[in-house]
Design a protein around this motif. Sequence first.
Motif, PDB file in Angstrom:
ATOM      1  N   ILE A 241       0.831  -1.199   0.000  1.00 43.01           N
ATOM      2  CA  ILE A 241       0.000   0.000   0.000  1.00 43.01           C
ATOM      3  C   ILE A 241       0.869   1.253   0.000  1.00 43.01           C
ATOM      4  N   ALA A 242       1.901   1.256   0.833  1.00 41.33           N
ATOM      5  CA  ALA A 242       2.788   2.423   0.874  1.00 41.33           C
ATOM      6  C   ALA A 242       3.484   2.629  -0.464  1.00 41.33           C
ATOM      7  N   GLU A 243       3.927   1.542  -1.106  1.00 42.93           N
ATOM      8  CA  GLU A 243       4.606   1.665  -2.390  1.00 42.93           C
ATOM      9  C   GLU A 243       3.652   2.150  -3.478  1.00 42.93           C
ATOM     10  N   LEU A 244       2.416   1.662  -3.472  1.00 45.89           N
ATOM     11  CA  LEU A 244       1.448   2.100  -4.478  1.00 45.89           C
ATOM     12  C   LEU A 244       1.104   3.575  -4.317  1.00 45.89           C
ATOM     13  N   TRP A 245       0.969   4.031  -3.086  1.00 47.09           N
ATOM     14  CA  TRP A 245       0.654   5.440  -2.868  1.00 47.09           C
ATOM     15  C   TRP A 245       1.826   6.345  -3.234  1.00 47.09           C
ATOM     16  N   LEU A 246       3.042   5.822  -3.118  1.00 46.07           N
ATOM     17  CA  LEU A 246       4.211   6.642  -3.428  1.00 46.07           C
ATOM     18  C   LEU A 246       4.567   6.612  -4.919  1.00 46.07           C
ATOM     19  N   SER A 247       4.439   5.437  -5.557  1.00 45.92           N
ATOM     20  CA  SER A 247       4.903   5.295  -6.933  1.00 45.92           C
ATOM     21  C   SER A 247       3.769   5.219  -7.959  1.00 45.92           C
ATOM     22  N   ARG A 248       2.566   4.837  -7.523  1.00 49.57           N
ATOM     23  CA  ARG A 248       1.437   4.657  -8.444  1.00 49.57           C
ATOM     24  C   ARG A 248       1.787   3.675  -9.565  1.00 49.57           C
ATOM     25  N   ASP A 249       2.418   2.602  -9.171  1.00 44.63           N
ATOM     26  CA  ASP A 249       2.902   1.609 -10.132  1.00 44.63           C
ATOM     27  C   ASP A 249       1.762   0.653 -10.488  1.00 44.63           C
ATOM     28  N   TRP A 250       1.217   0.794 -11.700  1.00 40.70           N
ATOM     29  CA  TRP A 250       0.114  -0.065 -12.142  1.00 40.70           C
ATOM     30  C   TRP A 250       0.575  -1.514 -12.314  1.00 40.70           C
ATOM     31  N   THR A 251       1.810  -1.729 -12.740  1.00 45.09           N
ATOM     32  CA  THR A 251       2.321  -3.090 -12.892  1.00 45.09           C
ATOM     33  C   THR A 251       2.399  -3.790 -11.548  1.00 45.09           C
ATOM     34  N   LEU A 252       2.819  -3.094 -10.515  1.00 42.39           N
ATOM     35  CA  LEU A 252       2.849  -3.673  -9.170  1.00 42.39           C
ATOM     36  C   LEU A 252       1.447  -4.032  -8.704  1.00 42.39           C
TER      37      LEU A 252
ATOM     38  N   SER B 294       5.238   4.282   7.023  1.00 43.55           N
ATOM     39  CA  SER B 294       4.143   4.064   7.974  1.00 43.55           C
ATOM     40  C   SER B 294       3.169   5.246   7.953  1.00 43.55           C
ATOM     41  N   ALA B 295       3.697   6.457   7.759  1.00 40.66           N
ATOM     42  CA  ALA B 295       2.826   7.632   7.667  1.00 40.66           C
ATOM     43  C   ALA B 295       1.964   7.567   6.405  1.00 40.66           C
ATOM     44  N   VAL B 296       2.503   7.005   5.318  1.00 39.17           N
ATOM     45  CA  VAL B 296       1.716   6.859   4.100  1.00 39.17           C
ATOM     46  C   VAL B 296       0.586   5.857   4.309  1.00 39.17           C
ATOM     47  N   VAL B 297       0.876   4.749   4.997  1.00 38.03           N
ATOM     48  CA  VAL B 297      -0.169   3.768   5.288  1.00 38.03           C
ATOM     49  C   VAL B 297      -1.261   4.398   6.146  1.00 38.03           C
ATOM     50  N   GLU B 298      -0.865   5.191   7.129  1.00 35.24           N
ATOM     51  CA  GLU B 298      -1.845   5.854   7.983  1.00 35.24           C
ATOM     52  C   GLU B 298      -2.641   6.892   7.193  1.00 35.24           C
TER      53      GLU B 298
ATOM     54  N   THR C   1      -1.893 -12.354  -7.518  1.00 35.99           N
ATOM     55  CA  THR C   1      -1.316 -13.334  -6.595  1.00 35.99           C
ATOM     56  C   THR C   1      -2.239 -13.495  -5.396  1.00 35.99           C
ATOM     57  N   PRO C   2      -2.528 -14.711  -4.975  1.00 39.84           N
ATOM     58  CA  PRO C   2      -3.330 -14.884  -3.752  1.00 39.84           C
ATOM     59  C   PRO C   2      -2.687 -14.154  -2.575  1.00 39.84           C
ATOM     60  N   SER C   3      -3.536 -13.545  -1.755  1.00 38.70           N
ATOM     61  CA  SER C   3      -3.024 -12.690  -0.679  1.00 38.70           C
ATOM     62  C   SER C   3      -2.122 -13.442   0.287  1.00 38.70           C
ATOM     63  N   ARG C   4      -2.403 -14.722   0.515  1.00 40.51           N
ATOM     64  CA  ARG C   4      -1.569 -15.493   1.442  1.00 40.51           C
ATOM     65  C   ARG C   4      -0.202 -15.803   0.868  1.00 40.51           C
ATOM     66  N   GLN C   5      -0.083 -15.762  -0.452  1.00 41.09           N
ATOM     67  CA  GLN C   5       1.196 -16.061  -1.089  1.00 41.09           C
ATOM     68  C   GLN C   5       1.992 -14.805  -1.425  1.00 41.09           C
ATOM     69  N   TRP C   6       1.400 -13.643  -1.216  1.00 41.91           N
ATOM     70  CA  TRP C   6       2.098 -12.408  -1.551  1.00 41.91           C
ATOM     71  C   TRP C   6       3.068 -12.055  -0.431  1.00 41.91           C
ATOM     72  N   THR C   7       4.355 -11.927  -0.786  1.00 39.59           N
ATOM     73  CA  THR C   7       5.398 -11.592   0.195  1.00 39.59           C
ATOM     74  C   THR C   7       5.967 -10.201  -0.001  1.00 39.59           C
ATOM     75  N   ALA C   8       5.514  -9.491  -1.029  1.00 43.04           N
ATOM     76  CA  ALA C   8       6.022  -8.140  -1.336  1.00 43.04           C
ATOM     77  C   ALA C   8       7.529  -8.153  -1.515  1.00 43.04           C
ATOM     78  N   ALA C   9       8.028  -9.146  -2.255  1.00 46.38           N
ATOM     79  CA  ALA C   9       9.472  -9.242  -2.495  1.00 46.38           C
ATOM     80  C   ALA C   9       9.940  -8.048  -3.316  1.00 46.38           C
ATOM     81  N   GLY C  10      11.007  -7.437  -2.871  1.00 45.07           N
ATOM     82  CA  GLY C  10      11.555  -6.275  -3.555  1.00 45.07           C
ATOM     83  C   GLY C  10      10.897  -4.959  -3.203  1.00 45.07           C
ATOM     84  N   VAL C  11       9.865  -4.987  -2.354  1.00 40.48           N
ATOM     85  CA  VAL C  11       9.169  -3.765  -1.945  1.00 40.48           C
ATOM     86  C   VAL C  11       9.663  -3.378  -0.557  1.00 40.48           C
ATOM     87  N   PRO C  12      10.084  -2.129  -0.335  1.00 39.56           N
ATOM     88  CA  PRO C  12      10.553  -1.727   0.995  1.00 39.56           C
ATOM     89  C   PRO C  12       9.462  -1.892   2.049  1.00 39.56           C
TER      90      PRO C  12
END
Length: 293
Positions: free
Chosen positions: A117-128, A155-159, A135-146
């Motif tokens: 969520i933080a990465e999408l709000w910061l980068s607006r990456d449609w591919t991400l 954390s402030a972006v998530v809030e 990907t099923p939510s239980r299998q998503w590990t956000a590899a490569g995402v800070p």
Amino acid sequence: MRRFFVWSALSALIGLLLAGGGYWAYWNFYARFQPVTLTRHQAEIQRLLDEASWVSGGGGGQPLYVVGYRDSAATQAYEQEEGPKLRAAGVETRVVLFARPDREGLAQSTAAERATIAELWLSRDWTLYQRWTATPSRQWTAAGVPAADGNLARSAVVEASRQFSDRLGGLLRDAGVSTRYPLIIWRDREGFLKACACTDKRSWAFIRDDLDAPDRLEPAPVADPDAPAPFVAPGDGAPESLSYPTLAPIPPAGAVTDPTVTPETSSAPRAPTPRAAPRPAPEPKMQEDSTFF
């Protein structure tokens, strides 16, 4: 007279029951799925939507906002099923996702979800966004995402995403819209701001009608690899046809052709062939005389 009053009361009761049943059927099968035209807080709602970090795959100039969270099956179904239809009508679907806050000490989001969520709000990456929702939510590990947890800025972006959903939900409830997700917000042909808590698919048809979107998309025709290529006449935007090679002239009937003659040599002038000198006629032989002198 008493019988008349009894029958009159019974008729009135039956009429009330029929009217009540008809109104209930109208509300249950039609009216409750209609969108709500917002008559309050339009400017503040529009400002919130403009300031939110949405992601979009393009499609046109008229925006339609889809607000929801990752594990909302109705949100994913709406974007996947209705998104192509809306884009075909020139509508840009803008998706705004937020991370749900904890409830009574129970976390409603995972660390991978908050990081995404933080990465999408910061980068607006449609591919991400596409990779995440595929990907099923239980299998998503956000590899490569800070990670967002332990990072003050992320954390402030998530809030901020949570504050956006809370503020938008409060304004919509005050305008008569329940806060069920996905929340769909758009402007109709006349420019009025409308909203819909579209958890039921029966609400989607009203949005398509407002935006002139098709009810279904025709599948693209599949080309047959064995089918012959269509003939295109020269001058219809196709390249000119290839020229034929230069062939030797066809000799007249009865003529003797020389196989050694080629098109190049046949066109060059040929030297006249010398004729042989006429042979002299043979001398007449003298007959022997058998008479002896």
